[in-house]
Write a protein that holds these residues in place. Sequence first.
Motif, PDB file in Angstrom:
ATOM      1  N   HIS A 171       5.473  11.977  18.919  1.00 24.65           N
ATOM      2  CA  HIS A 171       5.153  12.457  17.579  1.00 24.65           C
ATOM      3  C   HIS A 171       4.543  11.332  16.752  1.00 24.65           C
ATOM      4  N   VAL A 172       3.639  11.690  15.852  1.00 23.70           N
ATOM      5  CA  VAL A 172       3.127  10.747  14.869  1.00 23.70           C
ATOM      6  C   VAL A 172       3.070  11.465  13.527  1.00 23.70           C
ATOM      7  N   THR A 173       3.414  10.761  12.446  1.00 27.35           N
ATOM      8  CA  THR A 173       3.524  11.386  11.130  1.00 27.35           C
ATOM      9  C   THR A 173       2.973  10.453  10.060  1.00 27.35           C
ATOM     10  N   ASP A 174       2.944  10.962   8.835  1.00 22.68           N
ATOM     11  CA  ASP A 174       2.729  10.081   7.693  1.00 22.68           C
ATOM     12  C   ASP A 174       4.078   9.570   7.195  1.00 22.68           C
ATOM     13  N   GLN A 175       4.109   8.964   6.037  1.00 23.90           N
ATOM     14  CA  GLN A 175       5.340   8.349   5.537  1.00 23.90           C
ATOM     15  C   GLN A 175       6.399   9.377   5.161  1.00 23.90           C
ATOM     16  N   THR A 235       2.748  -0.797   8.057  1.00 21.08           N
ATOM     17  CA  THR A 235       3.007   0.186   7.008  1.00 21.08           C
ATOM     18  C   THR A 235       1.819   1.133   6.918  1.00 21.08           C
ATOM     19  N   TYR A 236       1.967   2.155   6.072  1.00 16.86           N
ATOM     20  CA  TYR A 236       0.849   2.993   5.659  1.00 16.86           C
ATOM     21  C   TYR A 236       0.470   2.553   4.249  1.00 16.86           C
ATOM     22  N   ASN A 237      -0.650   1.866   4.123  1.00 16.73           N
ATOM     23  CA  ASN A 237      -1.026   1.276   2.848  1.00 16.73           C
ATOM     24  C   ASN A 237      -2.183   2.064   2.241  1.00 16.73           C
ATOM     25  N   VAL A 279       6.751   2.467   3.965  1.00 16.41           N
ATOM     26  CA  VAL A 279       7.448   2.265   5.233  1.00 16.41           C
ATOM     27  C   VAL A 279       7.138   3.427   6.169  1.00 16.41           C
ATOM     28  N   ILE A 280       6.858   3.114   7.416  1.00 17.17           N
ATOM     29  CA  ILE A 280       6.603   4.144   8.434  1.00 17.17           C
ATOM     30  C   ILE A 280       7.937   4.583   9.025  1.00 17.17           C
ATOM     31  N   PRO A 281       8.258   5.877   8.993  1.00 14.88           N
ATOM     32  CA  PRO A 281       9.518   6.340   9.599  1.00 14.88           C
ATOM     33  C   PRO A 281       9.417   6.339  11.125  1.00 14.88           C
ATOM     34  N   ARG A 282      10.141   5.432  11.758  1.00 10.98           N
ATOM     35  CA  ARG A 282      10.124   5.313  13.218  1.00 10.98           C
ATOM     36  C   ARG A 282      11.474   5.800  13.725  1.00 10.98           C
ATOM     37  N   ILE A 283      11.451   6.876  14.507  1.00 10.21           N
ATOM     38  CA  ILE A 283      12.671   7.597  14.875  1.00 10.21           C
ATOM     39  C   ILE A 283      12.712   7.799  16.376  1.00 10.21           C
ATOM     40  N   ARG A 284      13.907   7.656  16.927  1.00  3.33           N
ATOM     41  CA  ARG A 284      14.115   7.937  18.346  1.00  3.33           C
ATOM     42  C   ARG A 284      15.362   8.787  18.500  1.00  3.33           C
TER      43      ARG A 284
END
Length: 545
Positions: free
Chosen positions: A347-351, A387-389, A400-405
């Motif tokens: 998955h890839v998302t925005d912030q 980050t997403y700037n 901050v980029i939400p990185r989830i596992r």
Amino acid sequence: MPSSTWVKDGLPPVRGTAMPVNNAQQVPVNVVGSSTFGRYPKISLEKTFNMFISDEWLINYAGFQKSAQILPAGEGRALFHSIRGQFLISVVSSTVYKLGANLSPQFIANIETNTGEVFIDENLSSQICIVDGQSAYIYNYENDTFTQQTLTFLGNPIIPNYVCYHNTFFLIASSIGSINSQNWYAFEYGSATTITLNTQFSLQTKPDSAIAVKRVPGRGNNVIVFGSTVAEVWTQVGDIENYRRIQSFNIDSGTVSVATIAANEEYVVWLAQNENNAPSIFMSDGSSVKRISSDGIDYLMQTIVHPEQSTAFFFRQDGHLFYQLTFFNENDNLSLFYDFTTTKFFHVTDQDLNFHPARQIVYFNEDTYFVSLNDASIYQMGTQFVTYNYNLDHTLFGDVIPRIRICKEIKLDNSARFRVGEFTFWIEQGVTDSYLITPQENMCSGLLITETGEIQIVTETGIPILAEDGSCVGVFDIPRVDMSFSKNGNQSFSNVVGKNLNSQGNYRNQIRWHRMGQANEFTVQLRFWGFQRFVVKDGVAQVIL
């Protein structure tokens, strides 16, 4: 001491190893993994957001930063790198811009539409063809002219849907609403401002519309002609006939959305469907076709409400080749990427965990850029960004980029209950200085924190206390890992328990959680927060029978 056999979501049994605690075993937890898309949460909820696997470690997927703001607001519709002209063409809403090496936008012209994906390619005569699903335009960058084309066949207007340059021709496909929409066309140079119809061809295998034509990488004279339910491979043979369909091979699936057709140096990949099957992700090298989506992915595709509102591109970074696919309708709100190196989905998302904003990516001046679905700006993308700037001021940190596992579930093969005494995994710590970042003056209202960097010191009325010189003091961001777990087949997760990561120079590389109670199935969820990279390895759970 007896040992027990453990199973994890249908995998072969894994034997536990005795621990100092009586009847305890260390059971592997696959912190390193992809999004596997079990049909139901009970089968598997394993997912990975904004990270991917490299050398059997889990690391950051690319972040981005704004590099050019073309308009205050609008929809990014296209971004094209002119190899011969050495500039970018960007279409934002209804305007076309040219961007040089400094990415300063120069207005070229307006087009008649203001939404939807736009397709662009160039020929050897300084002409760039722009197609917006309604009209075709020719921009000649040598004489700086921009001309709307009048395209007809047998007196009927051609409504262009897609353009691709191939062997001196602009190959233009038809919109589904066109008269003779089964046709696709080869246009050649007419004058500095025009293109002229050379020949026309029709889809032959099924009664369908020829909605896109894409050259096949590495196959010289071959192109793939896409319908909505079928695709055919044609080869250029020259002479009057020009192109001829390869009789021995066709693909019994077309494309749901021409914007999902993407090619690298080896493959063409697209979101496919036919009259009998729901969408799947296909790839072809022009001589064979392969479905790369799993049954879980295909089930996910069946839940998409508006598959036609989608876009995709290839993106190469750090030795990995990614195909990123986005469904941007608010009812779908999903972005995935497929890593050809590991053959896995993520998955890839925005912030805010919504779809990723990238649409149409280019490599220019040794950097990678995309145009945004959400605004009228150009962004640089790469794993060097953590980050997403959305700020042109790059001294600001961004979001901050939400990185989830979400890991695989662990359970005993006889469904007996057990107690989870400890969970730990390997993680890089102490390498970056994000723990001690001092905020920019315009980003903070002033605060004083404790020595541990965890609690703000405030007045009795809750106002943050300033330092003596009136400045903000202390830590702006403390990177941390939040852990929660599920014991009910991934239907819900516990409250979060966070662990702060070490400051620079403190390289201790394990973090631990203790006493997580009894269960007969146990799933770990990890969230990684911070303005830094994350490098993560597998872990173990101490399970007590």
